[in-house]
Design a protein around this motif. Structure first.
Motif, PDB file in Angstrom:
ATOM      1  N   HIS A   1       0.811  -1.221   0.000  1.00  0.00           N
ATOM      2  CA  HIS A   1       0.000   0.000   0.000  1.00  0.00           C
ATOM      3  C   HIS A   1       0.845   1.272   0.000  1.00  0.00           C
ATOM      4  O   HIS A   1       0.521   2.224  -0.700  1.00  0.00           O
TER       5      HIS A   1
ATOM      6  N   HIS B   1      -8.294  -3.138  -5.038  1.00  0.00           N
ATOM      7  CA  HIS B   1      -7.771  -4.508  -4.962  1.00  0.00           C
ATOM      8  C   HIS B   1      -8.342  -5.406  -6.060  1.00  0.00           C
ATOM      9  O   HIS B   1      -8.869  -6.470  -5.780  1.00  0.00           O
TER      10      HIS B   1
ATOM     11  N   PRO C   1      -4.505  -2.002   5.562  1.00  0.00           N
ATOM     12  CA  PRO C   1      -4.367  -2.821   6.772  1.00  0.00           C
ATOM     13  C   PRO C   1      -3.947  -1.997   7.984  1.00  0.00           C
ATOM     14  O   PRO C   1      -3.676  -0.807   7.866  1.00  0.00           O
TER      15      PRO C   1
ATOM     16  N   HIS D   1      -2.000  -9.487  -1.486  1.00  0.00           N
ATOM     17  CA  HIS D   1      -1.184  -8.259  -1.532  1.00  0.00           C
ATOM     18  C   HIS D   1       0.278  -8.639  -1.708  1.00  0.00           C
ATOM     19  O   HIS D   1       1.013  -8.047  -2.483  1.00  0.00           O
TER      20      HIS D   1
END
Ligand SMILES: [Zn+2]
Length: 293
Positions: free
Chosen positions: A59, A117, A205, A263
């Motif tokens: 991210h 995502h 997250p 991820h």
């Protein structure tokens, strides 16, 4: 003298080899899922790098100057989107070399959902296998047959799991699962028409929840008689563990299962060449377990 020259030549050639290995790759990818697609097509015929190393969150990633040089020198550079690879500043041509073929995979994302995502949708991964294969053939046409065969095999393997999941979920009414991670699974949810209730409604997250939020999550779980709670990859499931332990005091059993959002993989999974395909199978098995199958 001759001996010295031989030794010097030897050292020089070692330096060349190590430079090549350290700084130049045929293909550079930003994130795990692209790396996985490329590796399954090229195997060891071309060199491939992934910028976001195993275990690292994609991210808020920033590449090093060496990695920036690697992109410039690559034949093919693949990235996820300007949204998640924000360090590209919406202008990949500043980063790529003149000869570098660039793929922004988001250009091939034909599903319109307001979420970054998109790689959690296996059907999109199937599109990407074909897109990536075609560009790989352009940079190394001599090995075309090898790449086409590998791409076809990987496509078929993922498609088989996708079709099994599709028929499994079609056979069920109102599948709802609970997820103690960030809101990363919308594409997956939408593809299979299931409901994933993310207990933390953020797109990244590591959200810190207040004790009030945790108490209301406990209520949601009890009210809906939930006995399986899904957790995200790479992060220690702190909130889920707190909830599980609090419920255990009331003799309420809650099992934690992973729902991988692809991820990135752990160092251990990376070293074991764990593929998107295997993670997809893991997810499917965990969901079936949660639904009692
Ligand atoms: Zn995410």
């Amino acid at each position: 003298m001759k001996k010295i020259i031989v030794i010097l030549l030897f050292i020089f050639s070692l330096t060349l080899v190590s430079c090549k290995n350290d700084t130049n790759f045929d293909i550079v990818t930003t994130t795990y899922f692209q790396y996985d697609i490329v590796k399954n097509i090229v195997d060891d015929k071309l060199t491939v790098d992934v910028l976001t190393k195993p275990g690292v969150d994609n991210h808020d990633f920033m590449p090093s100057s060496t990695q920036m040089a690697n992109i410039k020198n690559s034949k093919l550079f693949i990235f996820t989107s300007y949204k998640i690879d924000s360090w590209l500043n919406e202008n990949v041509s500043q980063v790529a070399g003149k000869e570098t073929i660039v793929i922004n995979l988001n250009d091939y994302n034909d599903v319109n959902i307001n979420d970054l995502h998109y790689w959690t949708d296996p059907k999109l991964i199937l599109n990407f296998i074909n897109v990536v294969k075609d560009e790989i053939v352009k940079i190394d046409p001599d090995n075309k047959d090898f790449y086409v065969e590998n791409a076809t095999n990987y496509y078929n393997a993922i498609n088989n799991v996708h079709l099994s999941m599709e028929s499994y979920f079609n056979s069920k009414d109102n599948v709802t699962i609970y997820f103690a991670g960030h809101n990363a699974m919308k594409y997956f949810e939408d593809r299979y028409k299931i409901t994933i209730i993310a207990l933390s409604n953020t797109s990244k997250p590591d959200a810190d929840l207040t004790s009030n939020q945790i108490t209301s999550l406990l209520e949601v779980i009890k009210e809906n008689s939930v006995h399986f709670l899904f957790t995200e990859e790479l992060k220690e499931p702190k909130v889920a563990t707190t909830i599980k332990n609090e419920l255990a005091e009331d003799n309420y059993e809650l099992t934690l299962l992973e729902l991988h959002g692809y991820h990135n993989v752990t160092k251990e999974d990376f070293d074991n060449n764990v593929s998107y395909l295997q993670l997809l199978e893991r997810n499917f098995n965990n969901i079936k377990m949660a639904l009692g199958d």
